[in-house]
Design a protein around this motif. Structure first.
Motif, short mmCIF file in Angstrom:
data_model
loop_
_atom_site.label_atom_id
_atom_site.label_comp_id
_atom_site.label_asym_id
_atom_site.label_seq_id
_atom_site.Cartn_x
_atom_site.Cartn_y
_atom_site.Cartn_z
N TYR A 63 0.82 -1.21 0.00
CA TYR A 63 0.00 0.00 0.00
C TYR A 63 0.86 1.27 0.00
CZ TYR A 63 -3.62 -3.41 0.72
OH TYR A 63 -4.45 -4.50 0.57
N GLY A 85 1.78 4.95 -0.27
CA GLY A 85 1.06 6.20 -0.04
C GLY A 85 1.52 7.25 -1.04
N THR A 86 2.84 7.41 -1.14
CA THR A 86 3.39 8.40 -2.06
C THR A 86 4.59 7.82 -2.80
OG1 THR A 86 4.90 9.30 -0.40
CG2 THR A 86 2.75 10.35 -0.59
N TYR A 89 17.93 9.01 2.97
CA TYR A 89 17.55 9.80 1.81
C TYR A 89 18.76 10.49 1.20
CZ TYR A 89 15.46 13.47 -1.02
OH TYR A 89 15.14 14.30 -2.06
N ASP A 94 5.37 6.36 5.52
CA ASP A 94 5.16 7.79 5.60
C ASP A 94 5.15 8.18 7.08
OD1 ASP A 94 4.18 10.39 5.73
OD2 ASP A 94 2.92 10.13 3.96
N GLU A 117 2.61 10.86 8.18
CA GLU A 117 1.26 10.30 8.32
C GLU A 117 1.18 9.50 9.62
OE1 GLU A 117 -1.72 8.38 5.02
OE2 GLU A 117 0.00 7.16 5.53
N LEU A 152 -1.29 10.21 12.77
CA LEU A 152 -2.23 9.22 13.30
C LEU A 152 -2.07 9.08 14.81
CD1 LEU A 152 -1.88 6.42 10.57
CD2 LEU A 152 -3.98 7.69 11.09
N LYS A 178 10.81 16.02 13.68
CA LYS A 178 10.17 17.13 12.97
C LYS A 178 8.67 16.84 12.80
CE LYS A 178 11.13 19.56 8.76
NZ LYS A 178 11.84 19.51 7.49
N HIS A 199 5.25 18.98 13.93
CA HIS A 199 4.31 19.34 12.86
C HIS A 199 2.91 18.80 13.17
CE1 HIS A 199 3.11 20.52 8.84
NE2 HIS A 199 2.55 19.34 8.68
N THR A 210 11.49 9.03 -3.95
CA THR A 210 10.97 8.52 -2.68
C THR A 210 9.71 7.70 -2.91
OG1 THR A 210 9.56 10.46 -2.34
CG2 THR A 210 11.78 10.55 -1.40
N TYR A 267 6.88 6.03 -0.23
CA TYR A 267 6.52 5.80 1.17
C TYR A 267 5.19 5.08 1.28
CZ TYR A 267 10.23 9.21 1.94
OH TYR A 267 11.43 9.87 1.94
N LEU A 268 5.16 4.06 2.13
CA LEU A 268 3.92 3.32 2.38
C LEU A 268 3.00 4.10 3.30
CD1 LEU A 268 5.22 -0.31 3.05
CD2 LEU A 268 4.12 0.56 0.98
N HIS A 269 1.69 3.87 3.12
CA HIS A 269 0.74 4.42 4.08
C HIS A 269 1.09 3.91 5.49
CE1 HIS A 269 -2.19 6.65 1.82
NE2 HIS A 269 -2.28 5.70 0.91
#
Lengths: 331, 331
Positions: free
Chosen positions: A310, A312-313, B147, B160, B163, B167, B197, B201, B313, B315-317
């Motif tokens: 899954y 996301g981005t 990265y 991610d 995210e 959550l 960070k 945020h 990049t 990124y998974l949920h």
């Protein structure tokens, strides 16, 4: 996830009837078919569950994006996606959808009715009705330049706009620019918000000053140019980054009319590298969106959701194409 | 990109000799072989150019990551990667590398010598010597939780984290928490910086106050717990998010020793969902890293670079696993 049996149980009808309704058999009334489809969607039924041998069909949903000719923005997206999908046995159909159509049918119902196992979505703005549907959709969907959080079935792809903006600002700084302005379309699209934020971030990272007055934003390109370009020039900017190439191109033309020389008096940078941007006068320095790769990327993301990975981005490395609209500042 | 002919021309030797040296033939002296390899790397020669029929071999480079047993952090990464790669005919080898080894040979030379067409890199910290090599490497490489910008051959994958943090904070806010602290390992790893960070945020996004005193950071877990946990409790925090599960677990144990009840007096949230975290007492609420998916993701990114889709990049949920270490605040 719901099965055909679950749907049959819920509605108190047979499995065969549900199956017929889902597959558009002609001996099922329109009312019943609609009830079955709506229930299937509500219960999270998805074609992914169906066997791999059945027809596998993706759609590319477009809004306000031309794609039939090589010089059009969407062309390479479609080609790239098909280059990945078709050798693997998937069919790909391009379906333009406007807001009126989106209002007429819920997204998941449309996808189920048409037997699409996933969609690659191009050109949607934040107020498109299906953007709301994506938040809870169970259909594997990949959005170009839009973002939905928390729903595992929805991926977002694009270039890394932060990296792109960082490349643009670093390029201008290296040339000697310190006062850099920013012209942008208004924030009705997700990506305009992203680039706006990325501009201020990149300026800070490069140790350059940028307060809100450095940026000018309007809905219409012409308005943006007329209202904000003279203001930024008055503020003593020696370079302007534009949120997309159309603004950059309009800025170049307007500068010529004002007797301001590009790049001698002002450097201009765009975003996208539209096919036209190599032929502006002077040719435009711009952050490239590698559209063929983005099309492939769209397929990668869809395929991975189908494999229960899954994403996301997924953002491509950005690339700055340096042409002649940027140079050293005067003096 | 350079060809064998280019290398031969540069060194003034025959194509056959270059080819032999690249393939480790025994009739080539060690000195000449090294010269050829170094030149090949310098000129950007890459095995990608070789025909698809030859051996295709990936490596998974690990540092400080155990992977042989199902309960170990790296296990599912390796399995996920192999599940994608091996059915497509790729061989996969896991190669643990320490800093001493990295210092002994440049990254691209190592990859060329061993005939690896790409690497999936797990567990590197910012001071690993090859992190510098990745900036200019020509070898398709995917970094987990690290990265590198601007180099098209290097991709970054992970969950991610923004995210995930959003959550976690939203979950605590929903339970009624307002004063939330953060405990973290020090910033020698990229991902600790990212999560730190992301914490501030996410607090801001949720309209919650968080000044620097809300966070505590130390190199050693024990030091972090001893120094910062009592301080955060004194500040009246009713919940603490930890940068990874080991800190969260240590915090739970320390709270018990201090007579502070979890979750009645303080809620604790971790990051990673280590195999152990379902069995802490109470079981830990944590942001899950879906390691099998991450392994697959690593393959997707490598495969896409080999297909000239230069993902920066991916990124998974994120997913929050709610267990019993979080509850409503007292009173």
């Amino acid at each position: 996830m719901a099965t055909i049996q679950n749907i049959a149980d819920r509605l108190g009808i047979s499995k065969g009837t549900v199956s017929k309704a889902l597959n558009g058999a002609s001996d099922i009334s329109e009312t019943l078919r609609k009830t079955v489809l709506d229930t299937a969607v509500e219960m999270g039924y998805s074609r992914i569950r169906r066997s791999r041998d059945e027809a596998k069909k993706f759609c590319i949903l477009t809004k306000n994006i031309e794609y039939r000719e090589p010089h059009q923005f969407g062309y390479d997206f479609v080609i790239g996606f098909r280059q990945m999908a078709e050798p693997l046995g998937y069919a790909v159909e391009v379906v333009p959808v406007d807001q009126k159509f989106q209002k007429s049918i819920p997204y998941d119902v449309f996808m189920l009715q048409q037997d699409y196992i996933g969609a690659f979505v191009l050109g949607f703005s934040l107020d498109d009705p299906w953007m709301k549907d994506f938040e809870t959709s169970h259909t594997p969907t990949v959005l170009y330049d839009n973002y939905i959080s928390k729903n595992p079935f929805i991926s977002s792809i694009g270039i890394d706009n932060s990296e792109g903006m960082a490349l643009a600002v670093a390029h201008l700084k290296e040339l000697g620019h310190k006062k850099i302005g920013y012209l942008s379309s208004s924030f009705g699209s997700h990506i305009m918000q992203v680039r706006h934020k990325a501009f201020f971030h990149a300026m800070k990272q490069n140790g350059l000053r940028a307060d809100p007055s450095c940026a000018g934003t309007s809905f219409y390109v012409s308005h943006c140019i007329e209202k904000h370009l003279p203001r930024l020039l008055d503020l003593g900017m020696t370079a302007i980054i534009c949120s997309h190439d159309l603004i950059a191109n309009a800025a170049i033309v307007q500068c010529q009319q004002l007797g301001v020389h590009v790049p001698e008096d002002i450097s201009i940078v765009g975003f996208d590298d539209l096919p036209i941007s190599a032929y502006t006068s002077p040719p435009l320095t711009t952050v490239r969106q590698e559209r063929l790769e983005l099309g492939k990327c769209g397929f990668y993301a869809l395929d991975s959701i189908l494999n229960k990975v899954y994403i996301g981005t997924m953002y491509l490395h950005a690339q700055l194409i340096v042409r002649n609209s940027t140079g050293r500042p005067a003096g």
